[in-house]
Enzyme design. Structure first.
Site, PDB file in Angstrom:
ATOM      1  N   GLU A   1      40.430  43.712  37.650  1.00  0.00           N
ATOM      2  CA  GLU A   1      40.814  43.347  39.018  1.00  0.00           C
ATOM      3  C   GLU A   1      40.100  42.040  39.315  1.00  0.00           C
ATOM      4  O   GLU A   1      38.912  42.038  39.650  1.00  0.00           O
ATOM      5  CB  GLU A   1      40.384  44.449  40.004  1.00  0.00           C
ATOM      6  CG  GLU A   1      41.100  45.769  39.796  1.00  0.00           C
ATOM      7  CD  GLU A   1      42.529  45.774  40.335  1.00  0.00           C
ATOM      8  OE1 GLU A   1      42.842  44.931  41.197  1.00  0.00           O
ATOM      9  OE2 GLU A   1      43.320  46.618  39.897  1.00  0.00           O
TER      10      GLU A   1
ATOM     11  N   CYS B   1      39.053  38.872  47.933  1.00  0.00           N
ATOM     12  CA  CYS B   1      39.832  38.412  46.771  1.00  0.00           C
ATOM     13  C   CYS B   1      41.261  38.088  47.177  1.00  0.00           C
ATOM     14  O   CYS B   1      41.925  37.300  46.509  1.00  0.00           O
ATOM     15  CB  CYS B   1      39.818  39.470  45.682  1.00  0.00           C
ATOM     16  SG  CYS B   1      40.320  41.078  46.290  1.00  0.00           S
TER      17      CYS B   1
HETATM   18  P1  NAD Z   1      30.868  38.997  39.165  1.00  0.00           P
HETATM   19  O1  NAD Z   1      31.841  38.921  38.083  1.00  0.00           O
HETATM   20  O2  NAD Z   1      29.741  38.039  39.229  1.00  0.00           O
HETATM   21  O3  NAD Z   1      30.188  40.447  39.209  1.00  0.00           O
HETATM   22  C1  NAD Z   1      30.915  41.629  39.222  1.00  0.00           C
HETATM   23  C2  NAD Z   1      30.124  42.712  38.528  1.00  0.00           C
HETATM   24  O4  NAD Z   1      29.860  42.321  37.192  1.00  0.00           O
HETATM   25  C3  NAD Z   1      28.773  43.021  39.156  1.00  0.00           C
HETATM   26  O5  NAD Z   1      28.601  44.417  39.188  1.00  0.00           O
HETATM   27  C4  NAD Z   1      27.776  42.348  38.241  1.00  0.00           C
HETATM   28  O6  NAD Z   1      26.540  43.004  38.193  1.00  0.00           O
HETATM   29  C5  NAD Z   1      28.471  42.413  36.905  1.00  0.00           C
HETATM   30  N1  NAD Z   1      28.139  41.282  36.046  1.00  0.00           N
HETATM   31  C6  NAD Z   1      27.825  40.021  36.418  1.00  0.00           C
HETATM   32  N2  NAD Z   1      27.627  39.247  35.333  1.00  0.00           N
HETATM   33  C7  NAD Z   1      27.832  40.027  34.255  1.00  0.00           C
HETATM   34  C8  NAD Z   1      27.796  39.806  32.846  1.00  0.00           C
HETATM   35  N3  NAD Z   1      27.506  38.615  32.343  1.00  0.00           N
HETATM   36  N4  NAD Z   1      28.080  40.837  32.029  1.00  0.00           N
HETATM   37  C9  NAD Z   1      28.386  42.053  32.532  1.00  0.00           C
HETATM   38  N5  NAD Z   1      28.435  42.323  33.852  1.00  0.00           N
HETATM   39  C10 NAD Z   1      28.160  41.335  34.707  1.00  0.00           C
HETATM   40  O7  NAD Z   1      31.802  38.920  40.389  1.00  0.00           O
HETATM   41  P2  NAD Z   1      31.410  38.740  41.844  1.00  0.00           P
HETATM   42  O8  NAD Z   1      30.873  37.378  42.117  1.00  0.00           O
HETATM   43  O9  NAD Z   1      30.575  39.911  42.194  1.00  0.00           O
HETATM   44  O10 NAD Z   1      32.865  38.855  42.523  1.00  0.00           O
HETATM   45  C11 NAD Z   1      33.645  37.747  42.885  1.00  0.00           C
HETATM   46  C12 NAD Z   1      34.956  37.696  42.147  1.00  0.00           C
HETATM   47  O11 NAD Z   1      35.578  38.957  42.147  1.00  0.00           O
HETATM   48  C13 NAD Z   1      35.956  36.762  42.804  1.00  0.00           C
HETATM   49  O12 NAD Z   1      36.629  36.022  41.823  1.00  0.00           O
HETATM   50  C14 NAD Z   1      36.931  37.688  43.510  1.00  0.00           C
HETATM   51  O13 NAD Z   1      38.209  37.175  43.710  1.00  0.00           O
HETATM   52  C15 NAD Z   1      36.937  38.836  42.547  1.00  0.00           C
HETATM   53  N6  NAD Z   1      37.334  40.056  43.234  1.00  0.00           N
HETATM   54  C16 NAD Z   1      38.497  40.633  42.873  1.00  0.00           C
HETATM   55  C17 NAD Z   1      38.908  41.777  43.540  1.00  0.00           C
HETATM   56  C18 NAD Z   1      40.185  42.470  43.182  1.00  0.00           C
HETATM   57  O14 NAD Z   1      40.374  43.573  43.648  1.00  0.00           O
HETATM   58  N7  NAD Z   1      41.063  41.890  42.400  1.00  0.00           N
HETATM   59  C19 NAD Z   1      38.124  42.305  44.557  1.00  0.00           C
HETATM   60  C20 NAD Z   1      36.944  41.677  44.882  1.00  0.00           C
HETATM   61  C21 NAD Z   1      36.540  40.554  44.214  1.00  0.00           C
END
Ligand code: NAD
Length: 469
Positions: A210, A244
């Site tokens: 997602e 998002c």
């Molecule tokens: P992120 O990818 O930084 O983090 C998401 C999760 O991944 C967190 O739990 C984090 O701890 C983990 N994570 C971070 N780095 C990691 C790594 N290197 N390896 C493994 N896990 C890791 O995302 P974010 O900044 O928290 O979220 C923002 C993004 O999410 C935006 O692009 C937004 O559009 C998208 N988003 C999508 C939806 C959807 O439903 N499609 C909903 C909300 C947010």
């Protein structure tokens, strides 16, 4: 504290015992989640406020009620979702039981981001529980207050042998991903998604992604500018633009822009007052790091700020900001904004607007604002996106009947309502046959004969079946 391995092993042995499979167990756990929500609403609101300055109103509709609705919907529909789904047969299988049976996948992992830190953990979890899985959830460490509340509440309300919370950031998540899961459900950025896929490939684990991207809002033709501006402002600046599915940028004609700008100013003043900084209805940026990214992004833009533009670092505040004279090459058009900054680009025609969208990655949501249904239909028919919403923003994702998810770079797979149940289920193809009619099987046994082949083709053909019906 248990190691990740111990947690996964504990859940796997619970799954192997079969305890999560009966309908009653799933219903009991969904009801416990409902109690957790009911009994802790204030704590939830407090933690969301601490993390994002989330106004109570926004927290209730986008984090609390959406979870309640999903729970009620799953509880009301679980029995019918679990029923075997009988399929069409042909003449050769007329006497057989032919059906699809939904089975839980096993131990699944849900990794969530910080922007809707409760909803994005619990909505997928509801689908996973309904489908009969054991679940490890990994909330975002960035929204620390909600992460800590989830870690405290889940073990209190939910069966600890079947559901667990793992806390931490990138390193902990990477370590967790070394374990074998039966499905990984990841919400977050596309950059991190690539490392999730790499980790999943080691165990050949299926993944739902997602993701995000830039959601366009195309305003074209006759349009009720006042209503359009109010709906756009609401959808864009809800949660301070950290959604998002927030409209990321606007595409419209120069004429529309001239009418839209005063309407946007008016809507912003109506919603957030003369000084949005003092308005309690505007959320804050989640962290100083994210605040800096947004301020720098705005600084790099060569567009003209016509509304807002001011910010306050200590308070992680950024004013609702509108930027015009934005070129395709502008910094604001290069990356998902994910904050309260709205660039507006002008286009000469509807076709050019659609082309602009189609030349980019497929968005998670596409919005079109127009009084003219041919305009709406033209955009609908000539574009692709995870979701589509005409004359409003965000609201399409509040219905549990609609699948929520992306397409292409905005994500793989979907959830909400039955779609979440399906995501966390294996659709097992079943054919149950008795011992009768053995003499008809000579049609397919060696020694092969041409006349048998003709009969066999007739009894197994979909066309002959349709004619017989
Ligand atoms: P992120 O990818 O930084 O983090 C998401 C999760 O991944 C967190 O739990 C984090 O701890 C983990 N994570 C971070 N780095 C990691 C790594 N290197 N390896 C493994 N896990 C890791 O995302 P974010 O900044 O928290 O979220 C923002 C993004 O999410 C935006 O692009 C937004 O559009 C998208 N988003 C999508 C939806 C959807 O439903 N499609 C909903 C909300 C947010």
């Amino acid at each position: 504290m248990d190691s990740h391995r111990q947690v996964v092993d504990r859940l796997r042995s619970a799954f192997c015992s079969g305890m999560t499979v009966p309908e009653q167990f799933r219903l009991t756990q969904l009801s416990s989640l409902l109690s957790m929500m009911e009994e802790n609403e204030q704590l939830i609101l407090d933690s969301l406020h601490k993390d994002l300055g989330k106004p109570k109103f926004e927290a209730i509709i986008s984090e609390v009620d959406i979870v309640f609705n999903e729970l009620h919907y799953a509880i009301a529909n679980l029995r019918s979702w679990m029923q075997p789904q009988h399929v069409d047969t042909n003449l050769a299988t007329k006497l057989d039981g032919c059906f699809v049976r939904r089975q839980p996948l096993g131990v699944v992992l849900i990794i969530a981001p910080w922007n809707y830190p409760l909803q994005l953990v619990l909505l997928p979890m509801i689908g996973a529980i309904a489908a009969g899985n054991c679940v490890v959830i990994k909330p975002s460490e960035v929204s620390a207050a909600t992460e800590s509340l989830v870690a405290e509440l889940i073990p209190k309300y939910m069966c600890q042998d079947c559901y667990a919370v793992v806390r931490g950031g990138a390193d902990e998540t990477k370590a967790l991903l070394e374990n074998r899961f039966d499905h990984i459900f990841y919400t977050g950025s596309s950059v991190v998604a690539r490392s999730i896929l790499q980790a999943a490939s080691i165990h050949l684990t299926p993944v739902t992604l997602e993701l995000g991207g830039k959601c366009p809002c195309l305003i074209y033709g006759r349009v009720n500018v006042t209503a359009a501006a109010r709906r756009l402002v609401w959808a864009k600046f809800f949660n301070a633009g950290q959604s998002c599915v927030a409209p990321d940028y606007v595409l419209c004609s120069q004429d529309t822009l001239s009418a839209l700008l005063p309407a946007l100013r008016e809507a912003l003043k109506d919603f957030y007052g003369e000084d949005p900084y003092t308005c309690p209805d505007l959320a804050r940026i989640v962290s100083h790091q994210h605040w800096t990214r947004l301020v720098e992004l705005l600084g790099k833009s060569t567009g003209k700020v016509v509304v807002g533009g001011d910010s306050n670092q200590d308070d992680k505040y950024i004013a609702p900001t509108v930027v015009v004279d934005v070129e395709e090459s502008d910094a604001l058009m290069k990356t998902e904004i994910f904050g309260p900054i709205l660039p507006i680009m002008t286009v000469d025609s509807l076709e050019k607007g659609i082309d602009f969208i189609n030349q980019r990655e497929k968005p998670l949501a596409l919005y079109v604002f127009s009084d003219e249904s041919p305009v709406v239909n033209t955009v609908l028919e000539n574009s692709s996106s995870g979701g589509f919403c005409a004359n409003d923003g965000i609201v399409h994702m509040t219905l549990p009947g609609l699948p929520f998810g992306g397409v292409g770079a905005s994500g793989w797979g979907s959830y909400h309502g039955i779609w979440g149940f399906e995501t966390f289920s294996h659709r097992r193809a079943c054919l149950l046959r008795g011992w009768a009619m053995e003499r008809f099987n000579v049609l397919r046994y060696p020694p092969y004969r041409d006349d048998n082949l003709s009969w066999l083709r007739w009894t197994t053909s979909v066309k002959s079946h349709c004619r017989l019906m």
